[in-house]
Design an enzyme around this catalytic site. Structure first.
Site, mmCIF file in Angstrom:
data_model
loop_
_atom_site.group_PDB
_atom_site.id
_atom_site.type_symbol
_atom_site.label_atom_id
_atom_site.label_comp_id
_atom_site.label_asym_id
_atom_site.label_seq_id
_atom_site.Cartn_x
_atom_site.Cartn_y
_atom_site.Cartn_z
ATOM 1 N N ASN A 115 1.011 -1.638 -0.066
ATOM 2 C CA ASN A 115 -0.064 -0.179 -0.081
ATOM 3 C C ASN A 115 0.925 1.093 -0.246
ATOM 4 O OD1 ASN A 115 0.715 -0.037 2.302
ATOM 5 N ND2 ASN A 115 -1.172 0.096 3.531
ATOM 6 N N PRO A 168 10.218 -6.726 -0.377
ATOM 7 C CA PRO A 168 9.206 -5.787 -0.913
ATOM 8 C C PRO A 168 7.673 -7.077 -0.748
ATOM 9 C CG PRO A 168 10.457 -5.606 -2.173
ATOM 10 C CD PRO A 168 11.032 -6.971 -1.321
ATOM 11 N N GLY A 208 2.052 -4.979 7.851
ATOM 12 C CA GLY A 208 1.364 -6.081 7.597
ATOM 13 C C GLY A 208 0.340 -6.312 8.234
ATOM 14 N N GLU A 214 3.881 -3.469 12.296
ATOM 15 C CA GLU A 214 3.628 -2.524 11.945
ATOM 16 C C GLU A 214 2.359 -2.456 11.723
ATOM 17 O OE1 GLU A 214 1.084 0.394 10.739
ATOM 18 O OE2 GLU A 214 2.308 1.041 9.644
ATOM 19 N N CYS A 266 -3.580 1.808 6.585
ATOM 20 C CA CYS A 266 -3.542 0.622 8.542
ATOM 21 C C CYS A 266 -3.793 2.254 9.027
ATOM 22 C CB CYS A 266 -2.620 0.712 8.634
ATOM 23 S SG CYS A 266 -1.487 1.442 8.648
HETATM 24 P P1 ADP Z 1 -2.067 -6.983 2.873
HETATM 25 O O1 ADP Z 1 -3.341 -7.481 3.661
HETATM 26 O O2 ADP Z 1 -1.673 -5.681 2.945
HETATM 27 O O3 ADP Z 1 -1.624 -7.609 1.834
HETATM 28 P P2 ADP Z 1 0.037 -9.045 4.631
HETATM 29 O O4 ADP Z 1 0.268 -8.868 5.520
HETATM 30 O O5 ADP Z 1 -1.301 -10.443 3.955
HETATM 31 O O6 ADP Z 1 -1.431 -8.007 4.229
HETATM 32 O O7 ADP Z 1 1.461 -8.948 3.970
HETATM 33 C C1 ADP Z 1 1.670 -8.078 4.441
HETATM 34 C C2 ADP Z 1 3.339 -8.808 3.261
HETATM 35 O O8 ADP Z 1 3.694 -9.455 3.865
HETATM 36 C C3 ADP Z 1 3.400 -8.461 1.845
HETATM 37 O O9 ADP Z 1 4.766 -8.464 0.840
HETATM 38 C C4 ADP Z 1 2.820 -10.177 1.773
HETATM 39 O O10 ADP Z 1 3.368 -10.820 0.641
HETATM 40 C C5 ADP Z 1 3.493 -10.698 3.174
HETATM 41 N N1 ADP Z 1 2.723 -12.057 3.855
HETATM 42 C C6 ADP Z 1 2.179 -12.728 3.431
HETATM 43 N N2 ADP Z 1 1.989 -13.928 3.660
HETATM 44 C C7 ADP Z 1 3.442 -14.322 4.694
HETATM 45 C C8 ADP Z 1 3.415 -14.607 5.082
HETATM 46 N N3 ADP Z 1 3.321 -16.422 5.223
HETATM 47 N N4 ADP Z 1 4.906 -15.657 5.458
HETATM 48 C C9 ADP Z 1 6.061 -14.256 5.369
HETATM 49 N N5 ADP Z 1 5.403 -12.533 4.636
HETATM 50 C C10 ADP Z 1 3.775 -12.628 4.334
#
Ligand code: ADP
Length: 490
Positions: free
Chosen positions: A161, A185, A238, A260, A294
């Site tokens: 975002n 990222p 995230g 965060e 967020c």
């Molecule tokens: P959003 O809904 O904003 O995508 P997420 O928490 O799903 O929020 O994603 C935030 C970041 O975490 C992204 O870069 C995503 O690829 C990563 N991500 C999602 N699932 C996992 C996981 N199981 N382990 C590590 N990183 C993850």
């Protein structure tokens, strides 16, 4: 394949498609497509790194740590300042790249580049003020000294975002503190991260200090970044759900962590508020980035005496928002990141209407058609409806009526989240009472744009821990070491 918009940049060298590891561009065996969410078209393909590339990046960061942490704060500040200058010089190109892969209107993308760069400028200076302490000792023969040292290699996972600023906010503090950095990222927005790497390279930031690993398989890469023994600290922005997984993984090696995470911001309009200012604030905090932040207002609480006036003026202001491709200058609302996101928001809206909410404006979207969700207002919402109890992450304003201060404070705090809150009021006693009672890390009082490099950004409860920006932001990247010196009088 590379679409025309990417070719039309002033500096085409900002478009990179490989991971940036140890100062080099590293291709991988497979690739992954970058999609423009405004038209769902593929723009370009980027290298899709795996475990071996991630381990190389960690190794590079480990190898560079001694050299980088040994530099003086002034030397690091000069390099960070150079990076900041380059980001501002290339603001327009960076903004276009950001809009193309993320969707937000160009004006917001330009603002994000300036906002992200501001953290680099801020921490370049703040790094010069990593002061220690001397503490009166219990014995005349002893001295107590406190020094602060970089934690070591920092790993990070960032969201789509704010593809530039979420990296800048972390990397700037880490590098200023003398740490080296690896970021993975979000796969939806790799180009902004790689353009930052190109500028870090041009700024002369040494090889291995700042590394970007582009990888689709987030869980696999996440495991390495949270568990690798050479990584000292992990920082994540995230969702709370993913944050919990990563926090658990970090426990295996007791990493220092900053999280965060999600929010469910209340936006409260009291009967003594300046209603026009409250409407303006609600528009800004609700619809920025199409509601995908967020700190976006998630629940708009309005006191009954001003409900009709606020709702009417708010509806008029929402009506003039312009949805469309973020590259068009008049557009104020871009697409959501994906059709999945549209379906999710659509379901929150329809479930809430079924539960008794009234659709005042917008709604009725077909996720199969496009990623655009119309600016929407729901009234007659209760704090328990899906639209109020979930983080919306879309351009939907949920209006909840309330009677009095006590009631709204308890409704506002009735969430597992604690990131941002906003309220509009003029009575000074009320302002203090409400500010102190809201269980949130950040409170905007007659203010809807709260984040900047000088201020500590972060949440309480399940919105996470740690602070980014401000004089407190370096603490997350520093260890305190206590030196006990004896034998002074020998
Ligand atoms: P959003 O809904 O904003 O995508 P997420 O928490 O799903 O929020 O994603 C935030 C970041 O975490 C992204 O870069 C995503 O690829 C990563 N991500 C999602 N699932 C996992 C996981 N199981 N382990 C590590 N990183 C993850």
């Amino acid at each position: 394949m590379q679409i025309n918009e990417l070719l039309a940049l002033q500096d085409e060298q900002l478009i990179k498609t490989d991971s940036y590891i140890n100062g080099r561009w590293c291709s991988s065996e497979t690739t992954v497509a970058v999609i423009n969410p405004a038209n769902s078209q593929q723009m370009i393909e980027v290298s899709n790194a795996g475990i071996s590339e991630t381990e190389l990046a960690v190794k590079a960061a480990k190898n560079a740590l001694k050299m980088w942490s040994a530099k003086s704060a002034h030397e690091r500040a000069m390099l960070l300042r150079h990076w900041f200058n380059l980001m501002m010089q290339h603001q327009e190109d960076l903004a276009r790249i950001l809009t193309l892969e993320q969707g937000k209107p160009l004006a917001e993308a330009r603002a994000e580049i300036a906002y992200g760069a501001a953290f680099i400028e801020w921490f370049a200076e703040e790094g010069k003020r990593i002061y220690g302490d001397t503490i009166p000792a219990l014995s005349a023969d002893k001295r107590i000294i406190v020094v602060k040292q970089p934690v070591g290699v920092v790993a990070s996972i960032t969201p789509w975002n704010f593809p530039n600023a979420m990296i800048a906010r972390k990397a700037a503090a880490a590098l200023a503190a003398g740490c080296t950095f690896v970021v993975r990222p979000a796969i939806q927005t790799p180009l902004s991260a790689l353009a930052m790497a190109e500028l870090a390279d041009r700024a002369g930031i040494p090889a291995g200090v700042f590394n970007v690993v582009i990888a689709e398989n987030a869980p696999a890469i996440g495991k390495i970044l949270t568990q690798h023994p050479d990584i000292a600290k992990f920082t994540f922005t995230g969702s709370t759900a993913v944050g919990k997984i990563l926090l658990t993984q970090c426990a295996t090696s007791i990493k220092k962590v900053s999280m965060e995470l999600g929010g469910n911001a209340p936006f409260i309009v009291f009967d003594d508020a300046d209603i026009d200012a409250a409407v303006e604030g609600a528009i800004t905090s609700k619809f920025r980035n199409a509601g995908q932040t967020c700190v976006c207002s998630n629940r708009i609480f309005v006191q009954k005496a001003v409900l009709a006036e606020f709702t009417e003026k708010f509806k008029a202001a929402v009506n003039v928002l312009v949805s469309g491709d973020g590259l068009a200058e008049n557009v104020t609302i871009g697409p959501l990141i994906s059709s999945r996101a549209v379906s999710r928001v659509n379901k929150l809206v329809s479930d809430s209407i079924e539960a008794g909410a009234h659709l005042l404006l917008g709604g009725n979207c077909d996720p199969m058609q496009s990623n655009f969700y119309p600016p929407t207002i729901l009234t007659n919402v209760s704090n328990q409806m899906p639209i109020a109890s979930n983080e919306i992450f879309g351009p939907v304003a949920a209006i909840i009526a309330f009677e009095n201060e006590q009631q709204v404070i308890s409704m506002a705090n009735d969430t597992e989240y604690g990131l941002a809150a906003y309220f509009y009021a003029r009575d000074i006693g009320r302002i203090w009472r409400v500010s102190e009672a809201l269980a949130f890390g950040m409170v905007g009082i007659n203010d809807a744009i709260i984040s900047n490099a000088a201020a500590p950004f972060g949440g309480v409860k399940q919105s996470g821990n740690g602070r980014e920006g401000s004089k407190y932001g370096l603490d997350d990247y520093l260890e305190i070491k206590y030196l006990s010196m004896g034998g002074i009088n020998k």
